[in-house]
Motif scaffolding. Structure first.
Motif, PDB file in Angstrom:
ATOM      1  N   TYR A  71       0.704  -1.322  -0.003  1.00  0.00           N
ATOM      2  CA  TYR A  71      -0.091   0.203  -0.112  1.00  0.00           C
ATOM      3  C   TYR A  71       0.826   1.340  -0.053  1.00  0.00           C
ATOM      4  CZ  TYR A  71      -3.317   3.461   1.992  1.00  0.00           C
ATOM      5  OH  TYR A  71      -3.825   4.574   2.049  1.00  0.00           O
ATOM      6  N   MET A  72       1.809   1.376   0.861  1.00  0.00           N
ATOM      7  CA  MET A  72       2.709   2.297   0.866  1.00  0.00           C
ATOM      8  C   MET A  72       3.659   2.767  -0.488  1.00  0.00           C
ATOM      9  SD  MET A  72       6.225   2.881   2.966  1.00  0.00           S
ATOM     10  CE  MET A  72       7.089   1.550   2.110  1.00  0.00           C
ATOM     11  N   LEU A  73       4.144   1.486  -0.806  1.00  0.00           N
ATOM     12  CA  LEU A  73       5.052   1.431  -2.226  1.00  0.00           C
ATOM     13  C   LEU A  73       3.995   2.198  -3.368  1.00  0.00           C
ATOM     14  CD1 LEU A  73       6.932  -1.840  -2.130  1.00  0.00           C
ATOM     15  CD2 LEU A  73       7.700   0.658  -1.940  1.00  0.00           C
ATOM     16  N   GLY A  74       2.420   1.773  -3.335  1.00  0.00           N
ATOM     17  CA  GLY A  74       1.783   2.216  -4.292  1.00  0.00           C
ATOM     18  C   GLY A  74       1.511   3.582  -4.197  1.00  0.00           C
ATOM     19  N   ALA A  75       1.408   4.152  -2.836  1.00  0.00           N
ATOM     20  CA  ALA A  75       1.348   5.649  -2.728  1.00  0.00           C
ATOM     21  C   ALA A  75       2.452   6.432  -3.234  1.00  0.00           C
ATOM     22  CB  ALA A  75       0.963   6.112  -1.333  1.00  0.00           C
ATOM     23  N   TYR A  76       3.711   6.107  -2.991  1.00  0.00           N
ATOM     24  CA  TYR A  76       4.817   6.616  -3.575  1.00  0.00           C
ATOM     25  C   TYR A  76       4.976   6.425  -4.946  1.00  0.00           C
ATOM     26  CZ  TYR A  76       6.872   7.826   0.814  1.00  0.00           C
ATOM     27  OH  TYR A  76       7.357   8.498   2.286  1.00  0.00           O
ATOM     28  N   LEU A  77       4.570   5.214  -5.436  1.00  0.00           N
ATOM     29  CA  LEU A  77       4.647   5.213  -7.132  1.00  0.00           C
ATOM     30  C   LEU A  77       3.825   6.277  -7.741  1.00  0.00           C
ATOM     31  CD1 LEU A  77       5.805   3.317  -9.162  1.00  0.00           C
ATOM     32  CD2 LEU A  77       4.137   1.831  -8.922  1.00  0.00           C
ATOM     33  N   ALA A  78       2.389   6.563  -7.176  1.00  0.00           N
ATOM     34  CA  ALA A  78       1.637   7.621  -7.527  1.00  0.00           C
ATOM     35  C   ALA A  78       2.456   8.878  -7.621  1.00  0.00           C
ATOM     36  CB  ALA A  78       0.259   7.393  -7.044  1.00  0.00           C
ATOM     37  N   ALA A  91      -0.885   7.673 -14.143  1.00  0.00           N
ATOM     38  CA  ALA A  91      -0.141   7.215 -13.212  1.00  0.00           C
ATOM     39  C   ALA A  91      -0.749   6.030 -12.538  1.00  0.00           C
ATOM     40  CB  ALA A  91       0.279   8.131 -11.876  1.00  0.00           C
ATOM     41  N   ILE A  92      -1.823   5.942 -12.446  1.00  0.00           N
ATOM     42  CA  ILE A  92      -2.778   4.791 -11.838  1.00  0.00           C
ATOM     43  C   ILE A  92      -2.513   3.637 -12.935  1.00  0.00           C
ATOM     44  CG2 ILE A  92      -4.619   3.736 -11.086  1.00  0.00           C
ATOM     45  CD1 ILE A  92      -5.663   6.458  -9.607  1.00  0.00           C
ATOM     46  N   ALA A  93      -2.906   3.880 -14.301  1.00  0.00           N
ATOM     47  CA  ALA A  93      -2.810   2.858 -15.033  1.00  0.00           C
ATOM     48  C   ALA A  93      -1.411   2.200 -15.143  1.00  0.00           C
ATOM     49  CB  ALA A  93      -3.424   3.773 -16.344  1.00  0.00           C
ATOM     50  N   VAL A  94      -0.458   3.068 -15.433  1.00  0.00           N
ATOM     51  CA  VAL A  94       0.843   2.452 -15.520  1.00  0.00           C
ATOM     52  C   VAL A  94       1.272   1.761 -14.293  1.00  0.00           C
ATOM     53  CG1 VAL A  94       3.292   3.009 -15.871  1.00  0.00           C
ATOM     54  CG2 VAL A  94       1.580   4.102 -17.147  1.00  0.00           C
ATOM     55  N   GLY A  95       1.174   2.509 -13.084  1.00  0.00           N
ATOM     56  CA  GLY A  95       1.276   1.790 -11.808  1.00  0.00           C
ATOM     57  C   GLY A  95       0.779   0.345 -11.442  1.00  0.00           C
ATOM     58  N   ALA A  96      -0.378   0.352 -12.304  1.00  0.00           N
ATOM     59  CA  ALA A  96      -1.164  -0.963 -11.820  1.00  0.00           C
ATOM     60  C   ALA A  96      -0.570  -2.152 -12.771  1.00  0.00           C
ATOM     61  CB  ALA A  96      -2.656  -0.966 -12.457  1.00  0.00           C
ATOM     62  N   VAL A  97      -0.044  -1.801 -13.997  1.00  0.00           N
ATOM     63  CA  VAL A  97       0.877  -2.774 -14.785  1.00  0.00           C
ATOM     64  C   VAL A  97       2.133  -3.013 -13.995  1.00  0.00           C
ATOM     65  CG1 VAL A  97       2.102  -3.253 -16.839  1.00  0.00           C
ATOM     66  CG2 VAL A  97      -0.232  -1.896 -16.658  1.00  0.00           C
ATOM     67  N   LEU A  98       2.706  -1.736 -13.580  1.00  0.00           N
ATOM     68  CA  LEU A  98       4.218  -2.181 -12.643  1.00  0.00           C
ATOM     69  C   LEU A  98       3.815  -2.862 -11.361  1.00  0.00           C
ATOM     70  CD1 LEU A  98       5.630   1.275 -12.933  1.00  0.00           C
ATOM     71  CD2 LEU A  98       6.190  -0.768 -14.266  1.00  0.00           C
ATOM     72  N   ALA A  99       2.675  -2.626 -10.749  1.00  0.00           N
ATOM     73  CA  ALA A  99       2.244  -3.557  -9.639  1.00  0.00           C
ATOM     74  C   ALA A  99       2.096  -5.002  -9.967  1.00  0.00           C
ATOM     75  CB  ALA A  99       1.101  -2.982  -8.919  1.00  0.00           C
ATOM     76  N   MET A 100       1.641  -5.147 -11.077  1.00  0.00           N
ATOM     77  CA  MET A 100       1.286  -6.692 -11.158  1.00  0.00           C
ATOM     78  C   MET A 100       2.772  -7.221 -11.632  1.00  0.00           C
ATOM     79  SD  MET A 100      -0.754  -9.075 -12.064  1.00  0.00           S
ATOM     80  CE  MET A 100      -2.103  -8.402 -12.056  1.00  0.00           C
ATOM     81  N   GLY A 225      -3.113  -9.836  -5.680  1.00  0.00           N
ATOM     82  CA  GLY A 225      -3.052  -9.484  -4.156  1.00  0.00           C
ATOM     83  C   GLY A 225      -2.083  -8.021  -4.115  1.00  0.00           C
ATOM     84  N   VAL A 226      -1.099  -8.184  -4.556  1.00  0.00           N
ATOM     85  CA  VAL A 226      -0.243  -7.091  -4.626  1.00  0.00           C
ATOM     86  C   VAL A 226      -0.666  -5.780  -5.447  1.00  0.00           C
ATOM     87  CG1 VAL A 226       2.218  -6.233  -5.342  1.00  0.00           C
ATOM     88  CG2 VAL A 226       1.879  -8.505  -3.932  1.00  0.00           C
ATOM     89  N   THR A 227      -1.173  -5.958  -6.655  1.00  0.00           N
ATOM     90  CA  THR A 227      -1.665  -5.217  -7.466  1.00  0.00           C
ATOM     91  C   THR A 227      -3.015  -4.474  -6.648  1.00  0.00           C
ATOM     92  OG1 THR A 227      -1.031  -6.210  -9.265  1.00  0.00           O
ATOM     93  CG2 THR A 227      -2.720  -4.613  -9.513  1.00  0.00           C
ATOM     94  N   LEU A 228      -4.041  -5.143  -6.048  1.00  0.00           N
ATOM     95  CA  LEU A 228      -5.092  -4.351  -5.324  1.00  0.00           C
ATOM     96  C   LEU A 228      -4.536  -3.487  -4.122  1.00  0.00           C
ATOM     97  CD1 LEU A 228      -7.471  -7.453  -5.129  1.00  0.00           C
ATOM     98  CD2 LEU A 228      -7.704  -5.673  -6.514  1.00  0.00           C
ATOM     99  N   VAL A 231      -2.847  -0.273  -5.912  1.00  0.00           N
ATOM    100  CA  VAL A 231      -3.767   0.310  -6.635  1.00  0.00           C
ATOM    101  C   VAL A 231      -4.474   1.250  -5.390  1.00  0.00           C
ATOM    102  CG1 VAL A 231      -6.025   0.587  -7.801  1.00  0.00           C
ATOM    103  CG2 VAL A 231      -4.023  -0.832  -8.390  1.00  0.00           C
ATOM    104  N   ALA A 232      -4.648   0.539  -4.189  1.00  0.00           N
ATOM    105  CA  ALA A 232      -5.698   1.401  -3.360  1.00  0.00           C
ATOM    106  C   ALA A 232      -4.622   2.353  -2.706  1.00  0.00           C
ATOM    107  CB  ALA A 232      -5.676   0.109  -1.970  1.00  0.00           C
ATOM    108  N   GLY A 233      -3.218   2.009  -2.491  1.00  0.00           N
ATOM    109  CA  GLY A 233      -2.413   3.433  -1.914  1.00  0.00           C
ATOM    110  C   GLY A 233      -2.216   4.431  -3.318  1.00  0.00           C
TER     111      GLY A 233
END
Length: 313
Positions: A71-78, A91-100, A225-228, A231-233
């Motif tokens: 969750y924290m990494l998602g926020a910093y990625l955003a 940012a969210i679209a590209v970040g979701a792919v990177l998270a996967m 699970g990591v992506t969800l 993305v929440a972050g």
């Protein structure tokens, strides 16, 4: 000042923002509606986090203490991607792919070697990952608190009364969470992949004997699970700000949601997250003296009568 509107803002955590202190005349319909919307938004974000956690534990049997760090990494990625693209949507679209991709790589490198091992080994591994991710965050982005701007079309507020309004972006967060919840339901309940996931969760040995590639299923589930969580972050970054240690503040609440809903049950996680959101939000408004206890009292009451949670896997 006349003409100014109070709205449900927030800048510190994933929890709801505006909590109007309760007095006999304060809880009018508009105030009640704001708290209800806050609780639903909080609950839906908790669901995004808890759904991934319950899937990983229910299907892989992995106790993942590092889930809050995603969750924290998602926020910093955003924060980083918004600065690069100039758009939170991109940012969210590209970040979701990177998270996967990040989830698949992490499962391949570490977690596939631990899902059959003792829970103590998993706890030690994931606890160590918390420190690793915190140090990486410090190296890449420093220890300062950062902000992510709300997109201009979503920066407005919906008026409820002459002095109260509700931020449009919070409704946007609810929409994202509901869309992901629906997508997750359709994936698990209506697709062939979902059938294999359910089979792997119910009886992994039999599923593997029937030709199901359980190793691939584990990789997909972990990456999902990591992506969800990330993305929440990313979605919450403009509301909560981006700061060190923000993952630890949501991890315990995620475990509470999973335990109340039933380990491995996505439906249970959804209902439990909404219940926790309601109890936490209205508890802080109506019973602030014991608000910190209410969610755990709810968990104790559920476990007293249903030790396996509201829903079995």
């Amino acid at each position: 000042m006349p003409g100014r509107r109070a709205h449900a803002g927030h800048a510190a955590s994933v929890a709801p923002g505006l909590r109007v202190p309760y007095t006999p005349s304060a809880m009018d319909f508009a105030t009640f509606l704001i708290q209800l919307l806050n609780s639903v938004q909080y609950g839906l974000v908790l669901f995004m986090l808890a759904a991934g956690l319950t899937l990983i534990f229910g299907i892989m049997g992995v106790v993942n203490l590092a889930h809050g760090s995603f969750y924290m990494l998602g926020a910093y990625l955003a924060y980083a991607l918004t600065g690069y693209f100039g758009s939170l949507a991109w940012a969210i679209a590209v970040g979701a792919v990177l998270a996967m991709v990040f989830g698949l790589a992490l499962e391949w490198l570490l977690f596939r070697h631990f899902h059959c091992r003792d829970h103590l080994d998993q706890v030690l591994l994931t606890f160590g990952l918390i420190y690793i991710f915190e140090d990486l965050r410090s190296i890449l982005w420093g220890d300062a608190v950062h902000g992510v701007a709300i997109p201009e079309p979503l920066a407005a507020s919906i008026p409820l009364t002459d002095i109260l309004s509700y931020p449009l972006y919070r409704l946007f967060i609810c929409g994202i969470c509901l869309a992901l919840a629906l997508g997750l339901y359709l994936l698990i309940a209506k697709t062939r992949l979902g059938m294999k996931i359910r089979a792997g969760a119910s009886n992994p040995d039999m599923a593997q004997a029937l030709g199901v590639n359980t190793r691939l299923i584990h990789s997909i589930v972990f990456a999902l699970g990591v992506t969800l969580a990330m993305v929440a972050g990313m979605a919450m970054a403009p509301v909560s700000s981006v700061y060190p240690g923000m993952g630890s503040s949501v991890l315990i609440m995620c475990f509470v949601v999973v335990v109340i809903g039933g380990i491995g049950s996505v439906r249970g996680a959804f209902i439990s997250a909404l219940l926790v959101g309601l109890v936490d939000t209205f508890g802080k408004v109506l019973l602030p003296q014991i608000a910190g206890m209410l969610v755990y009292m709810l968990m104790a009451a559920v476990l007293l009568y249903k030790p396996e949670g509201l829903f079995k896997q």
